[in-house]
Design an enzyme around this catalytic site. Structure first.
Site, PDB file in Angstrom:
ATOM      1  N   GLY A 130       0.804  -1.220   0.000  1.00  0.00           N
ATOM      2  CA  GLY A 130       0.000   0.000   0.000  1.00  0.00           C
ATOM      3  C   GLY A 130       0.833   1.264   0.000  1.00  0.00           C
ATOM      4  O   GLY A 130       2.031   1.241   0.300  1.00  0.00           O
ATOM      5  N   ILE A 138       2.486   1.846   7.125  1.00  0.00           N
ATOM      6  CA  ILE A 138       1.891   3.080   7.641  1.00  0.00           C
ATOM      7  C   ILE A 138       1.305   2.850   9.022  1.00  0.00           C
ATOM      8  O   ILE A 138       1.194   3.776   9.818  1.00  0.00           O
ATOM      9  CB  ILE A 138       0.851   3.623   6.644  1.00  0.00           C
ATOM     10  CG1 ILE A 138       0.635   5.103   6.888  1.00  0.00           C
ATOM     11  CG2 ILE A 138      -0.452   2.842   6.717  1.00  0.00           C
ATOM     12  CD1 ILE A 138       0.095   5.828   5.712  1.00  0.00           C
ATOM     13  N   ASP A 139       0.956   1.600   9.308  1.00  0.00           N
ATOM     14  CA  ASP A 139       0.332   1.266  10.587  1.00  0.00           C
ATOM     15  C   ASP A 139       1.342   1.163  11.730  1.00  0.00           C
ATOM     16  O   ASP A 139       0.951   1.008  12.883  1.00  0.00           O
ATOM     17  CB  ASP A 139      -0.415  -0.062  10.472  1.00  0.00           C
ATOM     18  CG  ASP A 139      -1.619   0.037   9.560  1.00  0.00           C
ATOM     19  OD1 ASP A 139      -2.140   1.156   9.400  1.00  0.00           O
ATOM     20  OD2 ASP A 139      -2.027  -0.986   8.997  1.00  0.00           O
ATOM     21  N   MET A 172      -7.158   4.581  10.100  1.00  0.00           N
ATOM     22  CA  MET A 172      -6.572   3.314   9.658  1.00  0.00           C
ATOM     23  C   MET A 172      -6.075   2.478  10.838  1.00  0.00           C
ATOM     24  O   MET A 172      -5.814   3.014  11.920  1.00  0.00           O
ATOM     25  CB  MET A 172      -5.424   3.575   8.703  1.00  0.00           C
ATOM     26  CG  MET A 172      -5.905   4.029   7.330  1.00  0.00           C
ATOM     27  SD  MET A 172      -4.544   4.101   6.144  1.00  0.00           S
ATOM     28  CE  MET A 172      -3.445   5.213   6.968  1.00  0.00           C
ATOM     29  N   GLY A 173      -5.860   1.215  10.596  1.00  0.00           N
ATOM     30  CA  GLY A 173      -5.369   0.314  11.636  1.00  0.00           C
ATOM     31  C   GLY A 173      -6.211  -0.943  11.719  1.00  0.00           C
ATOM     32  O   GLY A 173      -7.135  -1.002  12.516  1.00  0.00           O
ATOM     33  N   GLN A 176      -5.249   9.525   4.607  1.00  0.00           N
ATOM     34  CA  GLN A 176      -4.177   9.313   5.572  1.00  0.00           C
ATOM     35  C   GLN A 176      -2.883   8.797   4.946  1.00  0.00           C
ATOM     36  O   GLN A 176      -1.827   8.860   5.554  1.00  0.00           O
ATOM     37  CB  GLN A 176      -4.638   8.314   6.649  1.00  0.00           C
ATOM     38  CG  GLN A 176      -5.778   8.823   7.491  1.00  0.00           C
ATOM     39  CD  GLN A 176      -6.511   7.695   8.202  1.00  0.00           C
ATOM     40  OE1 GLN A 176      -6.156   7.317   9.305  1.00  0.00           O
ATOM     41  NE2 GLN A 176      -7.520   7.149   7.559  1.00  0.00           N
TER      42      GLN A 176
END
Lengths: 341, 341, 341, 341
Positions: free
Chosen positions: A10, A126-127, A169-170, A273
């Site tokens: 991603g 990103i997480d 997100m997450g 995000q």
């Protein structure tokens, strides 16, 4: 040396900063040559390349996305995936490969290394859920975007009496929710690591309503209620027949509205995000990751991945890197709970 | 327990986040009471207090500045400074003191601790030059502000052939210049730790001119040329008779213009770097500092200061905290040099 | 003169700037006195007031929301609403009233004026759909927030092949969608004024996919398909039994995904668009509205509303002001269509 | 038709938006062909061209600067300038020219039109000082950048007692200072249109000090004191022997410090105000200017310039366009004075 570079998985602000640093130092200091592979592992699989020299990386530092494209193509799912990649790397005269990506991308990198390919990894999620590194680039940007959105909601919340719910997100780890919620003063933060008690959430909301300020709830997309608590409406299936992921923001808004008798509105930040220009933290981290990755390749230290420890960039084994998911530990969540309600 | 709180020294985004966290946890979890002292050490010196409860810290998390005011008042410079503070703390019924500030403020805190005052420190330096902690809050905000300014200069630089010089904060340490310059792709970064060679700077600038892009130089206010290199014009004296500090940005612009025969323009960011809303990184760090400082006070662990190590908040002795200036090490500057020219 | 001030209806960046300008000029130039009424028309209805002097408006210029609170209370829906307001204004010694709000708020203002109350109106609609003025404050802020979100999506869109759909505010008028979509380079903009042809939307999306860039569709919450085109799923009812408004973003994403066979993701910006600090345009406009509103009150020119015409602030009759909805004219939409696909 | 496009003069956010709109509509709706001339009038003078098609304008909408480059080359200063341009346009098969620029650029355009060249102008001045149009693009961006900087200073100003001075652009007209100062709540605004009385400035500053808030003064670079008031220190000469322009920010800081006995700090925003991504207002205005300019060229309506009147784009004669400087009228400055002190 002729070095291939690819970006997989991603989107994540900072990918271009890594690419730029690898090429600038690789060419300028070591005199290496580079070739870009398009769209993650699809590139070496189909031998889809693009020119990658100092001119190609000019001006890309502040830009989101990746100039090399990305994909979720996984060669391990093909019978001859690994063989084809090895063959194409040979054909392209590639001596070493720098793979920038998350768990899946680095899993492939590790497998290729086991099969004799000279590969160095750069972690990207990103997480922020990779155990081997203190932080990954992109995370700080995502947190700031979410925080700014919540900041804006606060002034609206102050003028009207309604609950505002922000879905961030997450899926498996609540780092973005935790940091954005803590930074923006959320009245309740819900993360995947800890199933939430809807009664408790409503309690916080009602406590907040007493103060003349309206409650703001930050919920990670992977958060879920205690078993049996919220009637789960069917989220439908997407165009591909999969049950829709997400939707927790809207479901929570419905439930909160029903229970409190006061309006609840939700915002889904979604891909906002992961796009746009990276923050300074992410640009510096991504740049340093790139510089140290090309050092590792130059040193012939393959099968490794760069990682942040404190303020230092270190090298860790690819195996270690992908071993474990880094979830929010209890004591970090507890810090945030002080501000609930 | 009745706990006093004060903020000393220069402005720094995140001060309010610390105050809020201290009070929210102190009241909500431990049931302590708080009193705010106005304008740093002037507060306890002159017994100038303000109410500090949960209502007082509502809504301050995103705000720059400090609701307690600040000053550079140093009680150690007064004969009876320490005595008066001890007396006033007694009078106000203060059992413990949380002092948020930089080297000077913490130096006073340490001295008071040596004299028997129950004090906990929270480090604050926008310049990030404190050796005991990986990062201090405010620094990330300052770097982002400077980076955004330089980002904007890039598009101007691309359209016209002139040198652009940006003077950022940093009297003794070049952290802001290093990070902002690295994040924004500066063509040369000058820091106090390493006297610059003007010939080399001009070399980078001229190399850059060859690419059709214009050069951007980031210079810390405390940077200076190799001895004897640049004719130092008298900067004049300020209203108080002191020789003016700073001005390196303008002097460099003059010199570069003279040597390259092409226009050079400079920007002085000044106090813009220390104002306004903090970034997410700084809000989370400041909040965690506050939470851990009140824990230390509650635990009776006085004479300590909170610090960041990796992703953990730890306690260190106040003596250790103020012992040494953290300057940019050679290898970090070397990383950035890859991109010069 | 003793002048009452109130703010009614939904949130809108710039409300505080109006209040501040009214009070600063009213006190400083004319020597008037002010009283704030809480929560729109609920304030004068229930005689709920708050102090409103120069100290009260200090520091509020950059803040979103409204220090006076707001509500959608409509006194015209009560039998004795108008009477009670007149009575309370008398009781409070209020000589004139400045009412800041949208169609509903100004409708009440007009009715009160007809009944002899000395009232001046300031128009507020984030949707910019008031015919009597070129622009209203808050609109520019909303457009910039939406634009920045779409900017971020672009870099994500470039790296992956999926459709991104952004739902923005605008129930009856598509101004925010039009301006944000035009400013951010949307590939298709859907507004309430023109029912959309889903075949055409899909055509633009597929045309865009050919370019290696992914399509971004901006849709106003009030946009709807040509009759009979999209199967309208039941949106359910909210806690108050009303059919849910909105949801067009998600419905469109479902339909596009089904028709293109490629992923579609949506973002709902929601209340983020109405919160936070106003842009310079909105602060200047709101400030000038406030200055001219107090002038009108001072002049005794009641029954009027301030409005922007070109770069001038003028006064128009309250009747004119609320007469007609300003929708996006065909030629403005046509301008944007040049960029579709 | 084959149409040339060029951008002249100083940088201005929105130039790329104009170019994109011209090309997208010109190609997509009218089927015209385009050629870009490099660096303003230097392009047609030296026949320096670059490809300008739909691919070339992809992704440029949000970018500052100009993809065509710019310069201040003035062909009217050459004996054969006009002739050479006409000759080169013929050689390149150019039927019409769209010139985007300020007073100088449009002056050349007008002269060429008088000599028979088919030219359409697009006005560009970041200072907003062109009388023929309500606003020019770039101005709104500059004002927002300056406002955000001043916003940040406010929190610093609140914590410490010192005067903060911000020097913004504006040599002949004070529009940026007026709008940024009004938007950010400056305590004093100094513009070129009205020589300032230093005693009055100091009066405002001291009045402000009484409130515990520190004073912020916004000064346009072209502002100057009443004759004989401030001792003008020699600003020195630049590398080309010209007396340095500007410096008013620093001089004012020195004077204020001397007179108030309190520290004064200054910030020079410089080129930061003209770089970076444009605001929504500027992107929409620039896009609409581009769309209407290509319409004018398509219609054969040469010798005209596009302009904003209210919310409409109109065409005016090039002669009219460049006739008069639009300065800040007295009544607009008076509006702002309400907030001084």
């Amino acid at each position: 040396m002729r070095i291939g570079v690819l970006t997989g998985g991603g989107d994540c602000p900072g990918l271009n900063a890594v690419i730029r640093a690898v090429v600038r130092k690789g060419v300028g200091e070591y005199g290496h040559e580079f070739v870009g592979f398009r769209d993650g592992w699809r590139g070496p699989l189909e031998c889809d390349t693009q020119q990658l020299d100092v001119a190609a990386v000019r001006g890309i530092l502040p830009r989101g996305g990746t100039i090399l494209g990305s994909s979720r193509t996984n060669p391990l799912k093909l019978d001859d995936g690994v063989e084809r990649i090895k063959e194409n790397l040979r054909k392209e005269g590639v001596d070493a490969l720098i793979a920038i990506g998350g768990e899946d991308t680095l899993g492939v990198a590790r497998r290729l290394y086991d099969e004799g390919v000279s590969v160095v990894g750069v972690p990207k999620t990103i997480d922020n859920d990779l155990n081997a590194t203190d932080y990954t680039f992109g995370f700080d940007t995502a947190v700031n975007i979410a925080m700014e959105a919540i900041d804006r909601l606060h002034t609206t919340a102050e003028s009207h009496h309604r609950t505002l719910i922000v879905e961030v997100m997450g899926r498996h780890a609540g780092w973005i929710a935790l940091h954005a919620g803590m930074a923006a003063g959320a009245n309740c933060i819900l993360i995947p690591e800890k199933p939430f008690d809807i009664d408790r959430v409503v309690h916080y909301i009602e406590k907040r309503f007493e103060t003349r300020y309206a409650p703001i709830v930050v919920v990670a997309e992977g958060a879920h209620p205690l078993e049996g608590q919220m009637e789960v409406q069917d989220q439908g299936r997407d165009a591909f027949g999969h049950v829709r992921l997400g939707g927790i923001g809207q479901r929570l808004a419905d439930e909160v509205e029903r229970r409190t008798g006061k309006e609840a509105r939700f915002t889904v930040l979604g891909h906002i995000q992961r796009g746009g220009t990276p923050t300074a933290f992410d640009r510096v981290l991504a740049t340093r990751f790139g510089l140290h990755a090309i050092d590792a390749a130059h040193d012939g230290d393959f099968g490794t991945m760069v990682a942040l420890r404190g303020t230092d960039i270190v090298r860790v084994g690819l195996a270690e890197a992908t071993a474990e998911l880094k979830t929010v530990p209890y004591e970090r969540y507890e810090e945030a709970e002080v501000f609930f309600g």
